[in-house]
Motif scaffolding. Structure first.
Motif, PDB file in Angstrom:
ATOM      1  N   UNK A  69       0.830  -1.215   0.000  1.00 22.39           N
ATOM      2  CA  UNK A  69       0.000   0.000   0.000  1.00 22.39           C
ATOM      3  C   UNK A  69       0.862   1.261   0.000  1.00 22.39           C
ATOM      4  N   UNK A  70       0.402   2.286  -0.716  1.00 19.36           N
ATOM      5  CA  UNK A  70       1.043   3.599  -0.723  1.00 19.36           C
ATOM      6  C   UNK A  70      -0.058   4.645  -0.548  1.00 19.36           C
ATOM      7  N   UNK A  71       0.281   5.759   0.046  1.00 15.32           N
ATOM      8  CA  UNK A  71      -0.705   6.822   0.232  1.00 15.32           C
ATOM      9  C   UNK A  71      -0.010   8.173   0.272  1.00 15.32           C
ATOM     10  N   UNK A  72      -0.733   9.204  -0.198  1.00 13.44           N
ATOM     11  CA  UNK A  72      -0.273  10.582  -0.064  1.00 13.44           C
ATOM     12  C   UNK A  72      -0.961  11.187   1.154  1.00 13.44           C
ATOM     13  N   UNK A  88      -5.211  15.456   5.122  1.00  9.44           N
ATOM     14  CA  UNK A  88      -5.632  14.634   3.982  1.00  9.44           C
ATOM     15  C   UNK A  88      -4.857  13.326   3.988  1.00  9.44           C
ATOM     16  N   UNK A  89      -5.508  12.273   3.507  1.00  9.20           N
ATOM     17  CA  UNK A  89      -4.861  10.972   3.324  1.00  9.20           C
ATOM     18  C   UNK A  89      -5.552  10.293   2.147  1.00  9.20           C
ATOM     19  N   UNK A  99      -3.435  12.361  -8.391  1.00 12.03           N
ATOM     20  CA  UNK A  99      -4.235  12.536  -7.189  1.00 12.03           C
ATOM     21  C   UNK A  99      -4.458  14.011  -6.917  1.00 12.03           C
ATOM     22  N   UNK A 100      -5.662  14.362  -6.487  1.00 11.50           N
ATOM     23  CA  UNK A 100      -5.937  15.731  -6.065  1.00 11.50           C
ATOM     24  C   UNK A 100      -5.955  15.768  -4.543  1.00 11.50           C
ATOM     25  N   UNK A 101      -5.122  16.628  -3.981  1.00  9.60           N
ATOM     26  CA  UNK A 101      -5.075  16.822  -2.540  1.00  9.60           C
ATOM     27  C   UNK A 101      -5.714  18.168  -2.239  1.00  9.60           C
ATOM     28  N   UNK A 115       3.501  25.596   7.992  1.00  9.77           N
ATOM     29  CA  UNK A 115       4.203  24.627   7.150  1.00  9.77           C
ATOM     30  C   UNK A 115       3.209  23.564   6.703  1.00  9.77           C
ATOM     31  N   UNK A 116       3.200  23.275   5.386  1.00  6.91           N
ATOM     32  CA  UNK A 116       2.327  22.240   4.835  1.00  6.91           C
ATOM     33  C   UNK A 116       3.223  21.169   4.217  1.00  6.91           C
TER      34      UNK A 116
END
Length: 298
Positions: A69-72, A88-89, A99-101, A115-116
């Motif tokens: 599994x991978x995730x942003x 967000x995940x 992918x739209x974040x 900071x983001x």
């Protein structure tokens, strides 16, 4: 620039393509700036970006199984408030998806420098097939940081609504500024502006601070002038608030020094303190003038 050596394999950064963050202001999207001059506590920050991940190549370079599994993930941290949160995940599904974040950061929870962090992570643990492969849940494979300095006419400390009839404060007052703690403490933990929820004129002005009406502007101007005067008077009572002292960023001392510099441009703390001992009411009037109460003189 400090480099962090991780105890596991990470992918070539070129396998992850991320667009710039876009910030929504007054219904329009603009590139995320370095400074946001129009911010106040009532303005939530709505941002989004697109990220493309070559998932198969990432797994291969990290010695992960094909179904790993991978995730942003997106995490924000506000230095002024000391608060942080995951906003967000999004799991990476296809081999090379876009992918739209998109996230909304509450303005009431942030101040100072924001900071983001955009992170490619393992959302769940995987079997440890290779001794140098990442395997623990939360392992960071790639990171991108963007920063935004929040500034403007809005105060840089917490504001809370409170029913003054349920407290020891005068029930007819519109607001009250609480200040406590040493000058090296975090400003966000040392100052709190309480707004009387029963005072309709003042509460309405703060609720409309993002798009204030003329009456709201007058109320907010009076609050700003009074808060500035209170902060200056508090600073001048502190023996450790002197010209020679350097205060850490986002500390109470740094905030008081910033306000002092805005109210008494070019003047020393020693000079103003002596003036306050001789004529405290005159110093209070100087603050009123510098704060530009009700728009100042036309």
């Amino acid at each position: 620039m400090t480099r962090i050596a991780l105890p596991y394999l990470t992918p070539d950064p070129q396998l992850i393509e991320a667009s710039d963050w876009l910030l929504t202001l007054q219904g329009e999207e603009v590139p995320l700036p370095e400074h946001l001059d129009v911010w106040d506590y009532n303005l939530d920050l709505c941002v989004r970006r697109l990220v493309t991940v070559d998932a198969d190549a990432v797994r291969k370079q990290c010695a992960l199984p094909p179904d790993a599994p991978l995730a942003m993930s997106v995490v924000w941290h506000a230095r002024g408030s000391g608060l942080r949160a995951r906003a967000a995940l999004v799991e990476v599904g296809e081999a090379k998806p876009e992918l739209e974040l998109a996230l909304t950061i509450p303005g009431s929870r942030v101040s100072g420098t924001l900071a983001i962090d955009t992170l490619l992570i393992l959302p769940r643990a995987v079997a440890h097939l290779d001794p140098i492969a990442p395997r623990r849940a939360g392992s960071v494979l790639w990171r991108s940081r963007s920063t935004l300095r929040l500034q403007g006419d809005g105060s840089q400390f917490p504001i809370a609504l409170a029913d003054f009839t349920q407290s020891s404060l005068p029930s007819a007052a519109g607001w009250h500024l609480e200040i406590d703690g040493p000058l090296d403490a975090a400003a966000m933990g040392s100052i709190l502006l309480l707004v009387n929820s029963r005072h309709k004129v003042v509460a309405r002005a703060f609720a409309s601070a993002g798009k204030p009406r003329p009456t709201d502007k007058l109320v907010l101007s009076a609050v700003y002038s009074d808060v500035a005067r209170t902060l200056v008077e508090h600073a001048l009572t502190r023996d450790d608030f002197v010209d020679e002292t350097e205060f850490a960023d986002e500390s109470l001392g740094a905030l008081l020094r910033d306000v002092f510099a805005q109210m008494f441009s070019g003047r020393s703390i020693r000079d103003v303190r002596l003036r306050a001992k001789d004529s405290p009411t005159f110093v209070a009037t100087e603050v009123q003038a510098s704060a530009g109460i009700f728009g100042g003189v036309a």
